[in-house]
Scaffold this active site. Structure first.
Site, mmCIF file in Angstrom:
data_model
loop_
_atom_site.group_PDB
_atom_site.id
_atom_site.type_symbol
_atom_site.label_atom_id
_atom_site.label_comp_id
_atom_site.label_asym_id
_atom_site.label_seq_id
_atom_site.Cartn_x
_atom_site.Cartn_y
_atom_site.Cartn_z
ATOM 1 N N SER A 46 -2.834 -2.097 -0.351
ATOM 2 C CA SER A 46 -2.739 -1.542 -0.941
ATOM 3 C C SER A 46 -3.406 -1.920 -2.079
ATOM 4 C CB SER A 46 -1.689 -2.997 -1.433
ATOM 5 O OG SER A 46 -0.531 -2.468 -0.601
ATOM 6 N N GLU A 53 4.602 -13.507 0.804
ATOM 7 C CA GLU A 53 4.217 -12.426 0.151
ATOM 8 C C GLU A 53 5.609 -11.763 0.204
ATOM 9 O OE1 GLU A 53 3.001 -7.880 1.426
ATOM 10 O OE2 GLU A 53 1.853 -9.459 1.776
#
Length: 214
Positions: free
Chosen positions: A30, A113
């Protein structure tokens, strides 16, 4: 390169004096095209059981030998990337924790996360925006409120579910603030939010009627 079995990763990091030399490939990274640094987990002991031969590094993305290739989707944006490593040298000081115990750091990182606070907040806003649009266009022939009265109940369900997603994220944050590691709680929040994103999108298409094609 390991799919959902992350511990089967094959990217290698070999110690060479005061550095590690990295070779391999990552996919679905990402934001790599924007990042100044990345988290890199790589195999440092190929003979150890797969969960025990991995180390955890912080990598400067300007290091020679890194090739980032954005994966452009059908709408022209690139959220993910392939990243290739060709004899990339990482200083040994960029190793976090102990060599070959990076798997445990990686799973802890994922626990934090997966609080998913950004995603859950976005879903709440998305449902609110969808409801506002339906109210403003209730008399529009293209709006499903005229042809499908049940859509009101569906919108209410999505609104409740989005609040549940936000509360799950709050639970994870509360545990983090208390010094706890939200292992199963974070995983549940991630799964629930991911599935809810699809349900909201489907409700949106049904609510928007012909506009949904845009």
């Amino acid at each position: 390169g390991a799919g959902s079995d992350l511990a089967s990763l094959q990217t290698r990091a070999v110690r060479d004096g005061d550095e590690y030399v990295v070779n391999g490939q990552k996919i679905w990274t990402s934001g790599a095209q924007y990042a100044h640094h990345m988290i890199l987990i790589a195999r440092t002991d190929p003979d150890a059981p797969k969960h025990r031969g991995i180390s955890y590094f912080i990598l400067d993305m300007k290091t020679p030998g890194i090739d980032v290739r954005p994966l452009v989707n059908m709408v022209g944006s690139a959220d993910f990337n392939e990243v290739f490593f060709d004899n990339v040298r990482i200083p040994k000081d960029n190793l976090l924790g102990e060599e070959n115990r990076g798997w445990y750091l990686a799973t802890t990182t994922l626990d934090f996360e997966r609080s998913n606070i950004a995603s859950s907040t976005n879903l709440v806003l998305s449902v609110h925006n969808l409801i506002s649009w339906a109210r403003e266009h209730r008399d529009d022939p293209a709006c499903a409120l005229l042809t499908n009265p049940g859509i009101r109940s569906e919108l209410a369900d999505r609104a409740i579910e989005a609040e549940v997603a936000r509360l799950m994220s709050y639970q994870v944050i509360t545990m983090q603030n208390a010094g706890l590691i939200p292992n199963k709680e974070a995983s549940i929040a991630k799964l629930y939010t991911g599935e809810l994103e699809q349900r909201i999108a489907a409700t949106g298409l049904r609510t928007l009627g012909l506009y949904g094609q845009l």
